[in-house]
Each structure stands twice: as C-alpha cells, then as structure tokens.
Write a protein that holds these residues in place. Structure first.
Motif, PDB file in Angstrom:
ATOM      1  N   TRP A 141       1.646   7.348   8.953  1.00 55.38           N
ATOM      2  CA  TRP A 141       1.645   6.749   7.608  1.00 55.38           C
ATOM      3  C   TRP A 141       0.827   5.469   7.547  1.00 55.38           C
ATOM      4  O   TRP A 141       0.222   5.164   6.519  1.00 55.38           O
ATOM      5  CB  TRP A 141       3.074   6.541   7.100  1.00 55.38           C
TER       6      TRP A 141
ATOM      7  N   ARG B 171      -6.414   5.273   2.245  1.00 52.58           N
ATOM      8  CA  ARG B 171      -6.471   5.159   0.779  1.00 52.58           C
ATOM      9  C   ARG B 171      -7.053   3.824   0.337  1.00 52.58           C
ATOM     10  O   ARG B 171      -7.789   3.744  -0.631  1.00 52.58           O
ATOM     11  CB  ARG B 171      -5.071   5.280   0.166  1.00 52.58           C
ATOM     12  N   TYR B 172      -6.674   2.749   1.013  1.00 55.74           N
ATOM     13  CA  TYR B 172      -7.034   1.402   0.565  1.00 55.74           C
ATOM     14  C   TYR B 172      -8.278   0.836   1.249  1.00 55.74           C
ATOM     15  O   TYR B 172      -8.979   0.023   0.654  1.00 55.74           O
ATOM     16  CB  TYR B 172      -5.847   0.447   0.761  1.00 55.74           C
TER      17      TYR B 172
ATOM     18  N   TRP C 255       0.873  -1.175   0.000  1.00 59.78           N
ATOM     19  CA  TRP C 255       0.000   0.000   0.000  1.00 59.78           C
ATOM     20  C   TRP C 255       0.901   1.212   0.000  1.00 59.78           C
ATOM     21  O   TRP C 255       1.840   1.294   0.806  1.00 59.78           O
ATOM     22  CB  TRP C 255      -0.854   0.031   1.247  1.00 59.78           C
ATOM     23  N   VAL C 256       0.633   2.170  -0.870  1.00 62.01           N
ATOM     24  CA  VAL C 256       1.494   3.341  -0.999  1.00 62.01           C
ATOM     25  C   VAL C 256       0.697   4.633  -0.918  1.00 62.01           C
ATOM     26  O   VAL C 256      -0.518   4.652  -1.102  1.00 62.01           O
ATOM     27  CB  VAL C 256       2.283   3.335  -2.323  1.00 62.01           C
ATOM     28  N   ASP C 257       1.421   5.698  -0.676  1.00 61.12           N
ATOM     29  CA  ASP C 257       0.917   7.055  -0.816  1.00 61.12           C
ATOM     30  C   ASP C 257       2.082   7.894  -1.327  1.00 61.12           C
ATOM     31  O   ASP C 257       3.233   7.418  -1.356  1.00 61.12           O
ATOM     32  CB  ASP C 257       0.388   7.588   0.520  1.00 61.12           C
TER      33      ASP C 257
ATOM     34  N   THR D  81      -2.032   5.558   4.704  1.00 64.37           N
ATOM     35  CA  THR D  81      -2.110   4.572   3.614  1.00 64.37           C
ATOM     36  C   THR D  81      -3.364   3.713   3.761  1.00 64.37           C
ATOM     37  O   THR D  81      -4.013   3.397   2.763  1.00 64.37           O
ATOM     38  CB  THR D  81      -0.851   3.689   3.540  1.00 64.37           C
TER      39      THR D  81
ATOM     40  N   PHE E 135       5.565   3.911   1.869  1.00 69.21           N
ATOM     41  CA  PHE E 135       4.836   2.715   2.278  1.00 69.21           C
ATOM     42  C   PHE E 135       5.431   2.209   3.580  1.00 69.21           C
ATOM     43  O   PHE E 135       6.463   2.719   4.042  1.00 69.21           O
ATOM     44  CB  PHE E 135       4.853   1.634   1.187  1.00 69.21           C
TER      45      PHE E 135
END
Length: 144
Positions: A100, A107-108, A40-42, A104, A50
């Motif tokens: 973080w 987002r997911y 999972w990234v941002d 992240t 991540f």
C-alpha cells in the motif's frame, strides 16, 4: 443552494481523479478536540485505504476509536466535494505495508517513485488503514 447531488458512484471517480487529491482526514484527539491532516489515499473495492504511523495523532486516534471522516474537494469553479465517514481497521502486516505504501505513492508521486516510497513508508510502526465506508456525501457544482 446551487449545488446538486452527484450521480451514484461519481465519488469514486472524483477521489481517484488525476492529479491525485489528498484526503483531509478528521479524527478526534484523546481530549475530544478535533484534528485534521492530509493523507494519500487509494480505493480498494468499497474501502478507502491510506497509511499512517501508529505514533501520530491520527494513528493514536484510529487505534483508540476508529471513527474517521475524510473530505476531498477541488478548488476550481464550479467546485465539487466528497465527504466520507466510516470506521477504520488497521493492518501492520509488512507485506501489506509495502504494497500500500507503493500503491499510494504511485498515485501521488508517479510509478517511478513507487518502490522508493514503499521502502521508505512500508516499515514497522506504520499502519495500513482501511476505512469501511458508512456514508458518502458527494456534491457537484457548488457555485452554480
């Protein structure tokens, strides 16, 4: 080949698009063999961010070497993709881990799950990985 170079900066929109795409992280094992895993990234400014555990193959490779590659793609014609290569830096500060991990996760998994995942994943042994981007390849309309 039918694909074309993506417009300048397009890759950032592609990486951040909804629904969120996982990044496929490539690293090398200690013996030099390849390893790939979804993350999972941002994005944070010019960096890709991540989390991973320091005890995973990913974590051990990043601590040992720091060179990484990431791939993002879609599976809908005419197909687009982004590859990123860079150097990873790690941060194990507890506040950064929680921040973080929550960001992240939002987002997911959705904003309503951010705190749960921040508590679950923002713990000792985890690392915030910040990729300083060296190169981006972004292609659009691969099947055209």
């Amino acid at each position: 080949m039918g694909y074309t170079e993506a417009p300048e900066g397009w890759w950032r929109e592609f990486v951040l698009a909804k629904p969120a795409r996982t990044g496929k992280l490539a690293v090398t094992r200690k013996d030099g063999s390849p390893h790939i895993a979804p993350v999972w990234v941002d994005l944070d400014g010019p960096d890709v961010v991540f989390l991973t555990s320091r005890d995973t193959i990913k974590g051990k490779s990043i601590l040992r070497d720091g060179r990484v590659a990431l791939c993002f793609d879609d599976e809908i014609p005419p197909f687009n993709f982004v590859t990123i290569t860079g150097r990873a830096q790690v941060d194990e500060d507890p506040d950064q881990l929680k921040y973080w991990a929550g960001r992240t996760a939002a987002r997911y998994m959705g904003d309503d799950q951010a705190d749960h995942y921040a508590d679950r994943n923002g713990v000792p042994g985890e690392m915030v990985v910040r990729v300083k981007v060296d190169k981006v390849v972004a292609k659009v309309n691969v099947a055209d």
